[in-house]
Design a protein around this motif. Structure first.
Motif, PDB file in Angstrom:
ATOM      1  N   VAL A  18     -30.180  -2.293 -16.346  1.00 34.16           N
ATOM      2  CA  VAL A  18     -30.199  -3.723 -16.046  1.00 34.16           C
ATOM      3  C   VAL A  18     -31.426  -4.043 -15.198  1.00 34.16           C
ATOM      4  O   VAL A  18     -32.004  -3.181 -14.546  1.00 34.16           O
ATOM      5  CB  VAL A  18     -28.918  -4.177 -15.309  1.00 34.16           C
ATOM      6  CG1 VAL A  18     -27.700  -3.994 -16.179  1.00 34.16           C
ATOM      7  CG2 VAL A  18     -28.760  -3.416 -13.990  1.00 34.16           C
ATOM      8  N   LYS A  19     -31.804  -5.319 -15.207  1.00 31.84           N
ATOM      9  CA  LYS A  19     -32.945  -5.794 -14.425  1.00 31.84           C
ATOM     10  C   LYS A  19     -32.438  -6.676 -13.293  1.00 31.84           C
ATOM     11  O   LYS A  19     -31.508  -7.451 -13.460  1.00 31.84           O
ATOM     12  CB  LYS A  19     -33.916  -6.570 -15.315  1.00 31.84           C
ATOM     13  CG  LYS A  19     -35.162  -7.072 -14.587  1.00 31.84           C
ATOM     14  CD  LYS A  19     -36.060  -7.891 -15.508  1.00 31.84           C
ATOM     15  CE  LYS A  19     -36.698  -7.032 -16.563  1.00 31.84           C
ATOM     16  NZ  LYS A  19     -37.698  -7.793 -17.348  1.00 31.84           N
ATOM     17  N   SER A  20     -33.077  -6.550 -12.139  1.00 32.14           N
ATOM     18  CA  SER A  20     -32.709  -7.368 -10.994  1.00 32.14           C
ATOM     19  C   SER A  20     -32.884  -8.844 -11.303  1.00 32.14           C
ATOM     20  O   SER A  20     -33.793  -9.242 -12.048  1.00 32.14           O
ATOM     21  CB  SER A  20     -33.562  -7.002  -9.775  1.00 32.14           C
ATOM     22  OG  SER A  20     -33.395  -7.933  -8.730  1.00 32.14           O
ATOM     23  N   SER A  21     -32.008  -9.680 -10.751  1.00 32.88           N
ATOM     24  CA  SER A  21     -32.082 -11.121 -10.965  1.00 32.88           C
ATOM     25  C   SER A  21     -33.264 -11.753 -10.223  1.00 32.88           C
ATOM     26  O   SER A  21     -33.668 -12.873 -10.527  1.00 32.88           O
ATOM     27  CB  SER A  21     -30.779 -11.793 -10.510  1.00 32.88           C
ATOM     28  OG  SER A  21     -29.675 -11.286 -11.218  1.00 32.88           O
ATOM     29  N   PHE A  22     -33.815 -11.027  -9.235  1.00 32.46           N
ATOM     30  CA  PHE A  22     -34.875 -11.594  -8.399  1.00 32.46           C
ATOM     31  C   PHE A  22     -36.215 -10.898  -8.576  1.00 32.46           C
ATOM     32  O   PHE A  22     -37.254 -11.458  -8.255  1.00 32.46           O
ATOM     33  CB  PHE A  22     -34.459 -11.526  -6.924  1.00 32.46           C
ATOM     34  CG  PHE A  22     -33.155 -12.223  -6.642  1.00 32.46           C
ATOM     35  CD1 PHE A  22     -33.100 -13.599  -6.513  1.00 32.46           C
ATOM     36  CD2 PHE A  22     -31.981 -11.498  -6.518  1.00 32.46           C
ATOM     37  CE1 PHE A  22     -31.906 -14.242  -6.257  1.00 32.46           C
ATOM     38  CE2 PHE A  22     -30.776 -12.135  -6.264  1.00 32.46           C
ATOM     39  CZ  PHE A  22     -30.730 -13.512  -6.136  1.00 32.46           C
ATOM     40  N   THR A  23     -36.204  -9.660  -9.063  1.00 30.90           N
ATOM     41  CA  THR A  23     -37.454  -8.932  -9.288  1.00 30.90           C
ATOM     42  C   THR A  23     -37.403  -8.300 -10.677  1.00 30.90           C
ATOM     43  O   THR A  23     -36.441  -8.462 -11.417  1.00 30.90           O
ATOM     44  CB  THR A  23     -37.647  -7.828  -8.234  1.00 30.90           C
ATOM     45  OG1 THR A  23     -36.652  -6.807  -8.435  1.00 30.90           O
ATOM     46  CG2 THR A  23     -37.512  -8.397  -6.826  1.00 30.90           C
TER      47      THR A  23
END
Length: 282
Positions: free
Chosen positions: A261-266
C-alpha cells in the motif's frame, strides 16, 4: 518540510553577543534537530548551546534534539549539564533531547518500546516440521526441538525476515504464506517489550544444513514426534504453535498476508497485513 536555522545568527542579549549559534532544522512538532558533525571544544559548544536555547525559546520552540556522532562524545557532559538526557543510541551516534518550553508539558515520545521477531512454521508434504536445537540461550543443552526463530532487522519486512532466518539457520529456501498470529511479552531484551509473529512458510528446498554458529542441530521431524515433546504438550506458547499449525494444515484457518500500500500523505510504500480471502469476499 525541514527549515534550516542559520548558524551565523547573533544573539545580542543575556551575555551572548557575537556567539555563533548551533545549526539545526525545524521539525514537524515545533522542535529543533541539531546534527553535530564537526569537532568542537566542549566549552565553545556549551556557550553556543546556551545561546541557541535562549533564541529557540524566544522563537517558541518546544523540544531540542542533538544527534552526537561517537567521535563527538566529548560534548555529552556539557549537554547533560544543560538539561539534556539520553533518548536512544545506535552504534555510531547518541541522541540527546531536552524539552525547553516553559509553558507547555513535554510531549517528547519515548524511545522504541518493542523488538520484533519471527517464528517460522515450515512443513513439507510428508507432514514433517522443520525444527532446530539452539547452541545458546535458555534452551541450550535441553534437547528441545523448536521452530526457527529470529529478530527482524531494522528496515526489514516481517515476511522477508522469516525467509532470511529460515535460510540462515537451516539453509532451507522458503516462500512466505501468511502470518498465523503473534505474541506480545514484556520486560524482555533490555527491558523492552517483544512482538513475535508466527509465520507459515512453504518449503522450496529440502536439504537441511544447520548454521554452525547458533544451531546445535536441525532436521525435518514428523509432526506427531514434535508434538509429543513434554514442553509442547503442556499449555503454553509451544502448545499454541501446534494448535494453530493444525488449524491451518487440517482446517480452514486463514491468517494474514501482506498487501503493498501507499501512504495517503507521501509516496512511501509499506505492507498492510490482512485476511485476503475474507476481505475479497466482503
Amino acid at each position: 518540510m525541514s527549515l534550516s536555522i542559520d548558524s551565523s545568527s547573533q544573539v545580542l542579549e543575556n551575555g551572548y553577543e557575537h556567539v555563533e549559534l548551533l545549526s539545526g532544522n525545524n521539525d514537524e512538532h515545533e522542535g529543533v534537530m541539531v546534527n553535530m558533525e564537526k569537532p568542537m571544544d566542549s566549552k565553545v559548544f556549551l556557550t553556543a548551546l546556551r545561546a541557541s536555547i535562549s533564541l529557540w525559546r524566544k522563537q517558541g520552540k518546544r523540544g531540542v534534539w542533538i544527534k552526537l556522532p561517537i567521535g563527538l562524545a566529548n560534548l555529552i557532559e556539557s549537554a547533560v549539564k544543560e538539561g539534556f538526557h539520553y533518548h536512544h543510541a545506535e552504534p555510531d551516534y547518541l541522541m540527546l533531547v531536552h524539552w525547553i518550553s516553559e509553558s507547555t508539558t513535554s510531549t517528547i515520545p519515548a524511545n522504541a518500546t518493542h523488538r520484533v521477531g519471527i517464528g517460522a512454521i515450515v512443513m513439507n508434504d510428508k507432514r514433517e516440521l522443520l525444527v532446530v536445537q539452539e547452541k545458546s540461550g535458555k534452551l541450550k543443552g535441553m534437547g528441545i526441538w523448536k521452530i526457527p526463530t529470529g529478530v527482524v532487522d531494522a528496515g526489514e519486512d516481517i515476511f522477508k525476515a522469516a525467509v532470511r532466518e529460515v535460510k540462515e539457520e537451516t539453509n532451507i529456501d522458503t516462500e512466505f504464506v501468511e502470518i498465523l498470529g503473534f505474541r506480545q511479552t514484556h520486560k524482555s531484551f533490555f527491558e523492552k517489550s517483544d512482538l513475535l509473529f508466527l509465520c507459515m512458510m512453504r518449503p522450496l528446498s529440502f536439504d537441511v544444513q544447520k548454521q554452525e554458529l547458533e544451531i546445535e542441530a536441525a532436521k525435518w521431524m514428523p509432526f506427531e514426534e514434535y508434538t509429543a515433546q513434554q514442553i509442547v504438550e503442556k499449555p503454553g506458547f509451544y502448545k499454541c504453535i501446534t494448535d494453530i499449525c493444525l488449524a491451518k494444515v487440517d482446517g480452514d484457518y486463514i491468517g494474514f498476508s501482506p498487501r503493498l500500500v501507499k501512504s495517503s500523505f507521501t509516496d512511501q510504500l509499506s505492507y498492510f497485513y490482512l485476511n485476503e480471502q475474507d476481505s475479497n469476499s466482503s
